[in-house]
Design a protein around this motif. Sequence first.
Motif, PDB file in Angstrom:
ATOM      1  N   LEU A  79      -3.123   4.093 -11.387  1.00 25.46           N
ATOM      2  CA  LEU A  79      -3.903   3.228 -12.266  1.00 25.46           C
ATOM      3  C   LEU A  79      -5.174   3.910 -12.739  1.00 25.46           C
ATOM      4  O   LEU A  79      -5.576   3.775 -13.899  1.00 25.46           O
ATOM      5  CB  LEU A  79      -4.244   1.911 -11.565  1.00 25.46           C
ATOM      6  CG  LEU A  79      -3.073   0.939 -11.396  1.00 25.46           C
ATOM      7  CD1 LEU A  79      -3.511  -0.271 -10.568  1.00 25.46           C
ATOM      8  CD2 LEU A  79      -2.544   0.488 -12.738  1.00 25.46           C
ATOM      9  N   GLN A  80      -5.812   4.666 -11.854  1.00 25.41           N
ATOM     10  CA  GLN A  80      -7.015   5.388 -12.243  1.00 25.41           C
ATOM     11  C   GLN A  80      -6.702   6.437 -13.299  1.00 25.41           C
ATOM     12  O   GLN A  80      -7.450   6.603 -14.259  1.00 25.41           O
ATOM     13  CB  GLN A  80      -7.678   6.038 -11.028  1.00 25.41           C
ATOM     14  CG  GLN A  80      -8.398   5.066 -10.152  1.00 25.41           C
ATOM     15  CD  GLN A  80      -9.102   5.749  -9.000  1.00 25.41           C
ATOM     16  OE1 GLN A  80      -8.689   6.804  -8.539  1.00 25.41           O
ATOM     17  NE2 GLN A  80     -10.172   5.136  -8.547  1.00 25.41           N
ATOM     18  N   ILE A  81      -5.598   7.127 -13.131  1.00 25.66           N
ATOM     19  CA  ILE A  81      -5.194   8.135 -14.110  1.00 25.66           C
ATOM     20  C   ILE A  81      -4.910   7.469 -15.456  1.00 25.66           C
ATOM     21  O   ILE A  81      -5.323   7.969 -16.509  1.00 25.66           O
ATOM     22  CB  ILE A  81      -3.954   8.922 -13.620  1.00 25.66           C
ATOM     23  CG1 ILE A  81      -4.280   9.705 -12.353  1.00 25.66           C
ATOM     24  CG2 ILE A  81      -3.421   9.829 -14.717  1.00 25.66           C
ATOM     25  CD1 ILE A  81      -5.353  10.755 -12.509  1.00 25.66           C
ATOM     26  N   LEU A  82      -4.254   6.337 -15.446  1.00 29.20           N
ATOM     27  CA  LEU A  82      -3.981   5.610 -16.696  1.00 29.20           C
ATOM     28  C   LEU A  82      -5.273   5.169 -17.371  1.00 29.20           C
ATOM     29  O   LEU A  82      -5.401   5.260 -18.599  1.00 29.20           O
ATOM     30  CB  LEU A  82      -3.082   4.400 -16.429  1.00 29.20           C
ATOM     31  CG  LEU A  82      -1.621   4.719 -16.139  1.00 29.20           C
ATOM     32  CD1 LEU A  82      -0.881   3.444 -15.743  1.00 29.20           C
ATOM     33  CD2 LEU A  82      -0.954   5.366 -17.336  1.00 29.20           C
ATOM     34  N   ARG A  83      -6.248   4.714 -16.592  1.00 31.57           N
ATOM     35  CA  ARG A  83      -7.554   4.338 -17.160  1.00 31.57           C
ATOM     36  C   ARG A  83      -8.217   5.530 -17.833  1.00 31.57           C
ATOM     37  O   ARG A  83      -8.797   5.418 -18.913  1.00 31.57           O
ATOM     38  CB  ARG A  83      -8.472   3.799 -16.059  1.00 31.57           C
ATOM     39  CG  ARG A  83      -8.158   2.390 -15.635  1.00 31.57           C
ATOM     40  CD  ARG A  83      -9.150   1.873 -14.608  1.00 31.57           C
ATOM     41  NE  ARG A  83     -10.512   1.904 -15.146  1.00 31.57           N
ATOM     42  CZ  ARG A  83     -11.578   2.187 -14.413  1.00 31.57           C
ATOM     43  NH1 ARG A  83     -11.470   2.465 -13.138  1.00 31.57           N
ATOM     44  NH2 ARG A  83     -12.778   2.182 -14.958  1.00 31.57           N
ATOM     45  N   LYS A 134      -6.376   6.321 -21.120  1.00 34.22           N
ATOM     46  CA  LYS A 134      -6.718   5.342 -22.165  1.00 34.22           C
ATOM     47  C   LYS A 134      -8.129   5.575 -22.701  1.00 34.22           C
ATOM     48  O   LYS A 134      -8.355   5.529 -23.906  1.00 34.22           O
ATOM     49  CB  LYS A 134      -6.595   3.917 -21.628  1.00 34.22           C
ATOM     50  CG  LYS A 134      -5.172   3.457 -21.451  1.00 34.22           C
ATOM     51  CD  LYS A 134      -5.137   2.035 -20.932  1.00 34.22           C
ATOM     52  CE  LYS A 134      -3.726   1.551 -20.743  1.00 34.22           C
ATOM     53  NZ  LYS A 134      -3.684   0.158 -20.303  1.00 34.22           N
ATOM     54  N   ALA A 135      -9.068   5.840 -21.810  1.00 32.56           N
ATOM     55  CA  ALA A 135     -10.446   6.090 -22.238  1.00 32.56           C
ATOM     56  C   ALA A 135     -10.512   7.359 -23.075  1.00 32.56           C
ATOM     57  O   ALA A 135     -11.170   7.386 -24.122  1.00 32.56           O
ATOM     58  CB  ALA A 135     -11.368   6.197 -21.026  1.00 32.56           C
ATOM     59  N   PHE A 136      -9.810   8.385 -22.657  1.00 32.63           N
ATOM     60  CA  PHE A 136      -9.814   9.642 -23.405  1.00 32.63           C
ATOM     61  C   PHE A 136      -9.222   9.447 -24.798  1.00 32.63           C
ATOM     62  O   PHE A 136      -9.738   9.983 -25.786  1.00 32.63           O
ATOM     63  CB  PHE A 136      -9.038  10.712 -22.637  1.00 32.63           C
ATOM     64  CG  PHE A 136      -9.081  12.071 -23.283  1.00 32.63           C
ATOM     65  CD1 PHE A 136     -10.194  12.876 -23.127  1.00 32.63           C
ATOM     66  CD2 PHE A 136      -8.028  12.534 -24.043  1.00 32.63           C
ATOM     67  CE1 PHE A 136     -10.248  14.130 -23.714  1.00 32.63           C
ATOM     68  CE2 PHE A 136      -8.078  13.785 -24.634  1.00 32.63           C
ATOM     69  CZ  PHE A 136      -9.187  14.581 -24.470  1.00 32.63           C
ATOM     70  N   GLN A 137      -8.171   8.666 -24.900  1.00 30.97           N
ATOM     71  CA  GLN A 137      -7.532   8.434 -26.194  1.00 30.97           C
ATOM     72  C   GLN A 137      -8.441   7.682 -27.158  1.00 30.97           C
ATOM     73  O   GLN A 137      -8.300   7.826 -28.375  1.00 30.97           O
ATOM     74  CB  GLN A 137      -6.222   7.653 -26.013  1.00 30.97           C
ATOM     75  CG  GLN A 137      -5.143   8.497 -25.372  1.00 30.97           C
ATOM     76  CD  GLN A 137      -3.895   7.691 -25.040  1.00 30.97           C
ATOM     77  OE1 GLN A 137      -3.964   6.484 -24.820  1.00 30.97           O
ATOM     78  NE2 GLN A 137      -2.761   8.360 -24.984  1.00 30.97           N
ATOM     79  N   LYS A 138      -9.376   6.908 -26.643  1.00 31.97           N
ATOM     80  CA  LYS A 138     -10.292   6.154 -27.495  1.00 31.97           C
ATOM     81  C   LYS A 138     -11.400   7.016 -28.085  1.00 31.97           C
ATOM     82  O   LYS A 138     -12.068   6.612 -29.030  1.00 31.97           O
ATOM     83  CB  LYS A 138     -10.910   5.001 -26.709  1.00 31.97           C
ATOM     84  CG  LYS A 138      -9.924   3.911 -26.370  1.00 31.97           C
ATOM     85  CD  LYS A 138     -10.594   2.829 -25.553  1.00 31.97           C
ATOM     86  CE  LYS A 138      -9.587   1.778 -25.126  1.00 31.97           C
ATOM     87  NZ  LYS A 138     -10.221   0.755 -24.276  1.00 31.97           N
ATOM     88  N   GLU A 181     -17.211   7.378 -19.711  1.00 46.29           N
ATOM     89  CA  GLU A 181     -17.928   6.158 -20.097  1.00 46.29           C
ATOM     90  C   GLU A 181     -19.252   6.484 -20.774  1.00 46.29           C
ATOM     91  O   GLU A 181     -19.629   5.841 -21.754  1.00 46.29           O
ATOM     92  CB  GLU A 181     -18.146   5.264 -18.883  1.00 46.29           C
ATOM     93  CG  GLU A 181     -16.880   4.572 -18.435  1.00 46.29           C
ATOM     94  CD  GLU A 181     -17.080   3.690 -17.218  1.00 46.29           C
ATOM     95  OE1 GLU A 181     -18.246   3.436 -16.843  1.00 46.29           O
ATOM     96  OE2 GLU A 181     -16.066   3.266 -16.651  1.00 46.29           O
ATOM     97  N   ARG A 182     -19.955   7.504 -20.287  1.00 46.14           N
ATOM     98  CA  ARG A 182     -21.210   7.922 -20.940  1.00 46.14           C
ATOM     99  C   ARG A 182     -20.947   8.413 -22.352  1.00 46.14           C
ATOM    100  O   ARG A 182     -21.680   8.096 -23.283  1.00 46.14           O
ATOM    101  CB  ARG A 182     -21.892   9.033 -20.129  1.00 46.14           C
ATOM    102  CG  ARG A 182     -22.647   8.545 -18.928  1.00 46.14           C
ATOM    103  CD  ARG A 182     -23.611   9.584 -18.387  1.00 46.14           C
ATOM    104  NE  ARG A 182     -23.051  10.910 -18.227  1.00 46.14           N
ATOM    105  CZ  ARG A 182     -22.470  11.377 -17.121  1.00 46.14           C
ATOM    106  NH1 ARG A 182     -22.382  10.592 -16.057  1.00 46.14           N
ATOM    107  NH2 ARG A 182     -22.007  12.606 -17.056  1.00 46.14           N
ATOM    108  N   LYS A 183     -19.879   9.171 -22.521  1.00 44.44           N
ATOM    109  CA  LYS A 183     -19.538   9.695 -23.849  1.00 44.44           C
ATOM    110  C   LYS A 183     -19.145   8.571 -24.789  1.00 44.44           C
ATOM    111  O   LYS A 183     -19.516   8.576 -25.968  1.00 44.44           O
ATOM    112  CB  LYS A 183     -18.406  10.726 -23.763  1.00 44.44           C
ATOM    113  CG  LYS A 183     -18.853  12.042 -23.205  1.00 44.44           C
ATOM    114  CD  LYS A 183     -19.903  12.647 -24.104  1.00 44.44           C
ATOM    115  CE  LYS A 183     -20.504  13.903 -23.557  1.00 44.44           C
ATOM    116  NZ  LYS A 183     -21.583  14.419 -24.397  1.00 44.44           N
ATOM    117  N   LEU A 184     -18.421   7.589 -24.300  1.00 46.43           N
ATOM    118  CA  LEU A 184     -18.036   6.444 -25.134  1.00 46.43           C
ATOM    119  C   LEU A 184     -19.274   5.642 -25.535  1.00 46.43           C
ATOM    120  O   LEU A 184     -19.356   5.147 -26.659  1.00 46.43           O
ATOM    121  CB  LEU A 184     -17.046   5.541 -24.401  1.00 46.43           C
ATOM    122  CG  LEU A 184     -15.614   6.055 -24.316  1.00 46.43           C
ATOM    123  CD1 LEU A 184     -14.792   5.144 -23.416  1.00 46.43           C
ATOM    124  CD2 LEU A 184     -14.980   6.167 -25.682  1.00 46.43           C
ATOM    125  N   ALA A 185     -20.211   5.526 -24.641  1.00 47.72           N
ATOM    126  CA  ALA A 185     -21.435   4.782 -24.928  1.00 47.72           C
ATOM    127  C   ALA A 185     -22.275   5.487 -25.992  1.00 47.72           C
ATOM    128  O   ALA A 185     -22.983   4.830 -26.766  1.00 47.72           O
ATOM    129  CB  ALA A 185     -22.251   4.601 -23.655  1.00 47.72           C
TER     130      ALA A 185
END
Length: 71
Positions: A8-12, A15-19, A65-69
């Motif tokens: 599940l962590q790998i999937l998260r 998904k975050a990387f794809q965004k 998460e920092r990069k997405l922010a």
Amino acid sequence: MSKGVEDLQILRLIKAFQKITDQDARRLIILFVEEQLQKQQAKASGGTPPMSARSFAETLDAYIERKLAEE
């Protein structure tokens, strides 16, 4: 850590990387992962235990998460 939780962590992370649309940010993340792998391999060859999968996932997750922010 159970295999299911790790999956599940790998999937998260995926998904975050794809965004992330910024190619430079994606490159930075890949470089970060490769750097962590090199450090882990160096520790393993030096006799100290490598970073756990959970620690690595949490470190990378926080970085993403920092990069997405920033976007």
